[in-house]
Design an enzyme around this catalytic site. Structure first.
Site, PDB file in Angstrom:
ATOM      1  N   ARG A 159      53.909  41.776  39.085  1.00 32.63           N
ATOM      2  CA  ARG A 159      52.490  41.883  38.722  1.00 32.63           C
ATOM      3  C   ARG A 159      51.995  43.326  38.784  1.00 32.63           C
ATOM      4  O   ARG A 159      51.261  43.796  37.931  1.00 32.63           O
ATOM      5  CB  ARG A 159      51.646  41.017  39.675  1.00 32.63           C
ATOM      6  CG  ARG A 159      50.158  41.039  39.352  1.00 32.63           C
ATOM      7  CD  ARG A 159      49.370  40.174  40.314  1.00 32.63           C
ATOM      8  NE  ARG A 159      49.893  38.825  40.415  1.00 32.63           N
ATOM      9  CZ  ARG A 159      49.730  37.867  39.503  1.00 32.63           C
ATOM     10  NH1 ARG A 159      49.036  38.103  38.419  1.00 32.63           N
ATOM     11  NH2 ARG A 159      50.257  36.663  39.672  1.00 32.63           N
ATOM     12  N   GLY A 165      38.764  33.061  22.910  1.00 27.60           N
ATOM     13  CA  GLY A 165      37.911  34.234  22.709  1.00 27.60           C
ATOM     14  C   GLY A 165      36.496  33.947  22.259  1.00 27.60           C
ATOM     15  O   GLY A 165      35.857  34.805  21.654  1.00 27.60           O
ATOM     16  N   SER A 166      35.983  32.756  22.598  1.00 34.74           N
ATOM     17  CA  SER A 166      34.616  32.471  22.140  1.00 34.74           C
ATOM     18  C   SER A 166      33.590  33.358  22.845  1.00 34.74           C
ATOM     19  O   SER A 166      32.575  33.731  22.252  1.00 34.74           O
ATOM     20  CB  SER A 166      34.265  30.993  22.297  1.00 34.74           C
ATOM     21  OG  SER A 166      34.130  30.641  23.648  1.00 34.74           O
ATOM     22  N   ASN A 167      33.856  33.715  24.098  1.00 39.34           N
ATOM     23  CA  ASN A 167      32.926  34.638  24.779  1.00 39.34           C
ATOM     24  C   ASN A 167      32.981  36.024  24.147  1.00 39.34           C
ATOM     25  O   ASN A 167      31.953  36.675  23.964  1.00 39.34           O
ATOM     26  CB  ASN A 167      33.248  34.706  26.272  1.00 39.34           C
ATOM     27  CG  ASN A 167      32.620  33.549  27.039  1.00 39.34           C
ATOM     28  OD1 ASN A 167      31.406  33.496  27.205  1.00 39.34           O
ATOM     29  ND2 ASN A 167      33.447  32.603  27.473  1.00 39.34           N
ATOM     30  N   GLU A 202      39.441  39.388  46.099  1.00 40.79           N
ATOM     31  CA  GLU A 202      39.456  37.948  46.351  1.00 40.79           C
ATOM     32  C   GLU A 202      39.020  37.210  45.082  1.00 40.79           C
ATOM     33  O   GLU A 202      38.049  37.597  44.431  1.00 40.79           O
ATOM     34  CB  GLU A 202      38.517  37.575  47.502  1.00 40.79           C
ATOM     35  CG  GLU A 202      38.920  38.136  48.853  1.00 40.79           C
ATOM     36  CD  GLU A 202      38.681  39.651  48.967  1.00 40.79           C
ATOM     37  OE1 GLU A 202      37.690  40.151  48.402  1.00 40.79           O
ATOM     38  OE2 GLU A 202      39.522  40.331  49.586  1.00 40.79           O
ATOM     39  N   HIS A 204      32.850  33.050  34.872  1.00 38.53           N
ATOM     40  CA  HIS A 204      33.560  31.931  35.499  1.00 38.53           C
ATOM     41  C   HIS A 204      32.737  30.653  35.300  1.00 38.53           C
ATOM     42  O   HIS A 204      31.520  30.659  35.527  1.00 38.53           O
ATOM     43  CB  HIS A 204      33.744  32.223  36.996  1.00 38.53           C
ATOM     44  CG  HIS A 204      34.451  31.136  37.708  1.00 38.53           C
ATOM     45  ND1 HIS A 204      35.816  30.945  37.611  1.00 38.53           N
ATOM     46  CD2 HIS A 204      33.995  30.142  38.507  1.00 38.53           C
ATOM     47  CE1 HIS A 204      36.161  29.893  38.331  1.00 38.53           C
ATOM     48  NE2 HIS A 204      35.072  29.387  38.887  1.00 38.53           N
ATOM     49  N   ASN A 211      33.421  39.430  35.519  1.00 32.62           N
ATOM     50  CA  ASN A 211      34.162  38.258  35.038  1.00 32.62           C
ATOM     51  C   ASN A 211      33.173  37.127  34.805  1.00 32.62           C
ATOM     52  O   ASN A 211      32.184  37.007  35.529  1.00 32.62           O
ATOM     53  CB  ASN A 211      35.178  37.837  36.115  1.00 32.62           C
ATOM     54  CG  ASN A 211      35.958  36.595  35.724  1.00 32.62           C
ATOM     55  OD1 ASN A 211      36.468  36.499  34.606  1.00 32.62           O
ATOM     56  ND2 ASN A 211      36.044  35.624  36.622  1.00 32.62           N
ATOM     57  N   SER A 213      28.838  31.424  35.960  1.00 30.99           N
ATOM     58  CA  SER A 213      28.407  32.626  36.690  1.00 30.99           C
ATOM     59  C   SER A 213      29.087  33.852  36.095  1.00 30.99           C
ATOM     60  O   SER A 213      30.248  33.782  35.682  1.00 30.99           O
ATOM     61  CB  SER A 213      28.841  32.548  38.165  1.00 30.99           C
ATOM     62  OG  SER A 213      28.398  31.355  38.774  1.00 30.99           O
ATOM     63  N   ASP A 250      37.386  35.230  42.280  1.00 31.71           N
ATOM     64  CA  ASP A 250      36.058  34.698  41.933  1.00 31.71           C
ATOM     65  C   ASP A 250      35.059  34.833  43.085  1.00 31.71           C
ATOM     66  O   ASP A 250      34.201  33.962  43.281  1.00 31.71           O
ATOM     67  CB  ASP A 250      36.159  33.217  41.500  1.00 31.71           C
ATOM     68  CG  ASP A 250      37.038  33.041  40.273  1.00 31.71           C
ATOM     69  OD1 ASP A 250      37.064  33.945  39.428  1.00 31.71           O
ATOM     70  OD2 ASP A 250      37.704  32.000  40.164  1.00 31.71           O
ATOM     71  N   MET A 267      43.281  34.953  32.109  1.00 28.02           N
ATOM     72  CA  MET A 267      43.799  33.928  33.006  1.00 28.02           C
ATOM     73  C   MET A 267      44.858  34.416  33.992  1.00 28.02           C
ATOM     74  O   MET A 267      45.557  33.611  34.597  1.00 28.02           O
ATOM     75  CB  MET A 267      44.364  32.746  32.171  1.00 28.02           C
ATOM     76  CG  MET A 267      43.334  32.091  31.272  1.00 28.02           C
ATOM     77  SD  MET A 267      41.807  31.608  32.143  1.00 28.02           S
ATOM     78  CE  MET A 267      42.396  30.161  33.028  1.00 28.02           C
ATOM     79  N   ARG A 268      44.954  35.718  34.159  1.00 28.60           N
ATOM     80  CA  ARG A 268      45.909  36.238  35.154  1.00 28.60           C
ATOM     81  C   ARG A 268      45.177  36.867  36.334  1.00 28.60           C
ATOM     82  O   ARG A 268      44.136  37.493  36.156  1.00 28.60           O
ATOM     83  CB  ARG A 268      46.764  37.353  34.522  1.00 28.60           C
ATOM     84  CG  ARG A 268      48.021  36.871  33.865  1.00 28.60           C
ATOM     85  CD  ARG A 268      48.748  38.046  33.263  1.00 28.60           C
ATOM     86  NE  ARG A 268      49.330  38.944  34.255  1.00 28.60           N
ATOM     87  CZ  ARG A 268      50.483  38.735  34.883  1.00 28.60           C
ATOM     88  NH1 ARG A 268      51.175  37.653  34.632  1.00 28.60           N
ATOM     89  NH2 ARG A 268      50.937  39.608  35.753  1.00 28.60           N
ATOM     90  N   GLU A 298      27.547  29.775  28.476  1.00 26.44           N
ATOM     91  CA  GLU A 298      28.278  30.988  28.877  1.00 26.44           C
ATOM     92  C   GLU A 298      28.005  32.127  27.903  1.00 26.44           C
ATOM     93  O   GLU A 298      27.885  33.287  28.309  1.00 26.44           O
ATOM     94  CB  GLU A 298      29.789  30.729  28.905  1.00 26.44           C
ATOM     95  CG  GLU A 298      30.250  29.896  30.084  1.00 26.44           C
ATOM     96  CD  GLU A 298      31.764  29.754  30.116  1.00 26.44           C
ATOM     97  OE1 GLU A 298      32.463  30.720  29.750  1.00 26.44           O
ATOM     98  OE2 GLU A 298      32.244  28.676  30.484  1.00 26.44           O
TER      99      GLU A 298
HETATM  100  C1  GRF Z   1      35.496  30.249  29.671  1.00 26.11           C
HETATM  101  O1  GRF Z   1      35.122  28.982  30.112  1.00 26.11           O
HETATM  102  C2  GRF Z   1      35.410  31.247  30.797  1.00 26.11           C
HETATM  103  O2  GRF Z   1      34.339  31.012  31.660  1.00 26.11           O
HETATM  104  C3  GRF Z   1      36.699  31.000  31.521  1.00 26.11           C
HETATM  105  O3  GRF Z   1      37.645  30.812  30.499  1.00 26.11           O
HETATM  106  C4  GRF Z   1      36.984  30.303  29.341  1.00 26.11           C
HETATM  107  C5  GRF Z   1      37.263  31.251  28.214  1.00 26.11           C
HETATM  108  O4  GRF Z   1      36.795  30.774  26.990  1.00 26.11           O
HETATM  109  N1  GRF Z   1      37.003  32.081  32.430  1.00 26.11           N
HETATM  110  P1  GRF Z   1      36.859  31.675  25.705  1.00 26.11           P
HETATM  111  O5  GRF Z   1      38.300  32.169  25.555  1.00 26.11           O
HETATM  112  O6  GRF Z   1      35.895  32.809  25.886  1.00 26.11           O
HETATM  113  O7  GRF Z   1      36.470  30.784  24.568  1.00 26.11           O
END
Ligand code: GRF
Length: 224
Positions: free
Chosen positions: A68, A15-17, A146, A112, A110, A139, A148, A93-94, A177
């Site tokens: 799903r 969850g750093s983002n 589809e 990526h 998203n 990005s 990414d 991640m799903r 990021e």
């Molecule tokens: C990041 O590198 C993001 O681009 C990718 O998964 C990672 C998530 O990192 N989709 P965090 O959980 O936000 O630290």
């Protein structure tokens, strides 16, 4: 003053983002209201971070659903209930079922870790190194069915250092990021960037190429 953008975040990991978004919101840089953080993993760092910041947090386990589609119907009905203007996938991640992606098209982005269209999917840093790329990065793109593959809104680019490994590259990309995601969501929240149209529009004009994160941490239009 305009109402802050209602944002929901989907995350599966540390969850750093999400942390970068929360910090920017707290510092007054990001005019958003977090309506919820949603996850497929009850034990992930992103949910703990949300709870620690008084943001509603919910995990549903895929194991509790037959497939799903059923899982996504349940998850997205909970998301719909909090009425987000924007859903940001930040390390979710799903794969998301086509029905849900279509329903939220134009409202879901998203982040990526590659310079899309290069390296959709996993292990992007190792793949860039194996290919001998001199540049790598991250990005933010619109989500379409589809993987990414939606319109790329913004990118942070960095030079690959001689001899560096995937771990070092991933760490350096992650540092970029955070401002990339914050600035992109900020541009959406301020109404500068419109992701509801195809192609997206920046300050009223169709976005021909991704916005670029400058060294100073601002989004700029690419110069040819
Ligand atoms: C990041 O590198 C993001 O681009 C990718 O998964 C990672 C998530 O990192 N989709 P965090 O959980 O936000 O630290």
């Amino acid at each position: 003053m305009a109402e802050p953008l209602r944002i929901a975040v989907l995350a599966s990991g540390r969850g750093s983002n999400l942390g970068a978004l929360i910090e920017a919101q707290r510092n007054g840089v990001l005019p958003v209201h977090f309506v919820g953080v949603f996850s497929d993993r009850a034990d992930c760092g992103a949910l703990a971070l949300a709870r620690g910041n008084d943001i509603p947090a919910l995990a549903l386990s895929p194991a509790d659903f037959p497939d799903r589609r059923a899982y996504d119907e349940a998850l997205f009905s909970r998301i719909e209930a909090v009425q987000p203007d924007l859903i940001a996938c930040a390390g979710y991640m799903r794969l998301i079922s086509e029905e849900c992606v279509r329903r939220w098209r134009g409202k879901m982005i998203n982040i990526h870790p590659s310079l899309l269209p290069a390296y959709p999917g996993l292990r992007t840093h190792a793949r860039a190194l194996a290919a001998g790329d001199r540049e790598h990065g991250a990005s933010v793109h619109c989500v379409i069915p589809e993987l990414d593959a939606g319109a790329v809104l913004s990118q942070a680019r960095l030079a690959v250092l001689p001899g560096e490994d995937a771990e070092s590259l991933a760490r350096r990309v992650l540092e970029r990021e955070h401002p990339l995601l914050v600035q992109t969501v900020r541009a959406i929240a301020l109404g500068d960037l419109d992701v509801s149209t195809t192609p997206p529009r920046f300050r009223g004009a169709a976005l021909g190429s991704p916005l670029v994160l400058s060294d100073a941490g601002q989004l700029e239009q690419a110069t040819c």
